[in-house]
Design a protein around this motif. Structure first.
Motif, short mmCIF file in Angstrom:
data_model
loop_
_atom_site.label_atom_id
_atom_site.label_comp_id
_atom_site.label_asym_id
_atom_site.label_seq_id
_atom_site.Cartn_x
_atom_site.Cartn_y
_atom_site.Cartn_z
N SER A 211 0.87 -1.13 0.02
CA SER A 211 -0.10 0.13 0.00
C SER A 211 0.87 1.44 0.02
O SER A 211 0.41 2.31 -0.55
CB SER A 211 -0.99 -0.12 1.31
N THR A 212 2.06 1.23 0.67
CA THR A 212 2.85 2.48 0.90
C THR A 212 3.47 2.62 -0.66
O THR A 212 3.41 3.49 -1.04
CB THR A 212 3.95 2.16 1.70
N LEU A 213 3.90 1.62 -1.21
CA LEU A 213 4.57 1.62 -2.68
C LEU A 213 3.43 2.14 -3.52
O LEU A 213 3.66 2.91 -4.47
CB LEU A 213 5.09 0.35 -2.84
N LYS B 142 1.71 1.27 -15.70
CA LYS B 142 1.86 -0.29 -15.80
C LYS B 142 2.16 -0.98 -14.58
O LYS B 142 1.68 -2.07 -14.28
CB LYS B 142 2.92 -0.45 -16.95
N ASN B 143 3.28 -0.33 -13.86
CA ASN B 143 3.48 -0.82 -12.73
C ASN B 143 2.46 -0.71 -11.62
O ASN B 143 2.25 -1.69 -10.67
CB ASN B 143 4.83 -0.19 -12.18
N LEU B 144 1.71 0.44 -11.56
CA LEU B 144 0.59 0.57 -10.74
C LEU B 144 -0.31 -0.42 -10.83
O LEU B 144 -1.08 -1.03 -10.07
CB LEU B 144 -0.05 1.73 -10.99
N LYS B 145 -0.65 -0.75 -12.27
CA LYS B 145 -1.63 -1.66 -12.71
C LYS B 145 -1.38 -3.23 -11.86
O LYS B 145 -1.99 -3.80 -11.38
CB LYS B 145 -1.88 -1.91 -14.11
N VAL B 146 -0.12 -3.59 -12.05
CA VAL B 146 0.59 -4.97 -11.59
C VAL B 146 0.42 -4.73 -10.01
O VAL B 146 -0.07 -5.80 -9.31
CB VAL B 146 1.97 -5.17 -12.07
N LEU B 147 0.62 -3.72 -9.43
CA LEU B 147 0.88 -3.72 -8.03
C LEU B 147 -0.51 -4.10 -7.32
O LEU B 147 -0.73 -4.29 -6.24
CB LEU B 147 1.40 -2.41 -7.60
N LYS B 148 -1.49 -3.30 -8.14
CA LYS B 148 -2.92 -3.28 -7.62
C LYS B 148 -3.61 -4.50 -7.72
O LYS B 148 -4.40 -5.07 -7.34
CB LYS B 148 -3.75 -2.14 -8.30
N MET B 149 -3.06 -5.21 -8.71
CA MET B 149 -3.69 -6.95 -8.89
C MET B 149 -3.11 -7.55 -7.95
O MET B 149 -3.58 -8.70 -7.85
CB MET B 149 -3.23 -7.29 -10.41
N THR B 150 -1.97 -7.43 -7.27
CA THR B 150 -1.43 -8.10 -6.41
C THR B 150 -2.10 -8.44 -4.94
O THR B 150 -2.77 -7.46 -4.95
CB THR B 150 0.30 -7.94 -6.21
#
Length: 152
Positions: free
Chosen positions: A12-14, A127-135
């Motif tokens: 969540s911080t990232l 793109k990184n945000l999308k991956v981080l939100k999917m985890t």
């Protein structure tokens, strides 16, 4: 015997850091055209100031020196190149005490190479945000954090 250290960062911080950086880039993109226009106007005004100062320096005979006169504001010399004669006029801008040129704003979303990809920072962050939100992991390891932090 050496022990390995495992560092974990809350996802969540990232995500919050990536979202704030995306918002900052988008805000900078919104003001970039106006910043460039202001730079162009300031640059044009700066050129006029320089041109006027140089013309005034050339008009004053006390400022004119020979080709190798390092103390002269305006140096006049001749040159021969390719069978033709030329006149060279050099102005020592350090002695004129001219104002600093305005600084050109940088494009906040310029395309560049990130590893093998030629993309913008904004596209890569989204793109990184999308991956981080999917985890569904609550924490990411330090190497993932370090990779994303290079973009922030």
């Amino acid at each position: 015997m050496a022990r390995s250290l495992s560092v974990k960062i809350p996802t969540s911080t990232l995500i919050a850091d990536v979202e704030s950086t995306i918002a900052k880039i988008e805000a900078d993109l919104a003001t970039y055209p106006a910043d460039m226009e202001a730079y162009r106007e300031a640059s044009k005004a700066h050129q006029e100031v320089i041109l006027n100062a140089v013309v005034e320096a050339v008009k004053n005979p006390d400022n004119i020196g020979g080709e190798y006169d390092g103390n002269a504001i305006v140096r006049i010399g001749t040159s021969r190149y390719g069978g033709s004669n030329g006149v060279r006029i050099e102005v020592n801008t350090d002695l004129l005490n001219l104002p600093q040129a305005p600084e050109q704003p940088t494009n906040p979303n310029e395309r560049t190479h990130y590893g093998r990809e030629y993309t913008t920072k904004l596209e890569l962050l989204k793109k990184n945000l999308k991956v981080l939100k999917m985890t569904n992991q609550e924490e990411v390891n330090a190497s993932t954090y370090n990779t994303v932090m290079e973009l922030l």
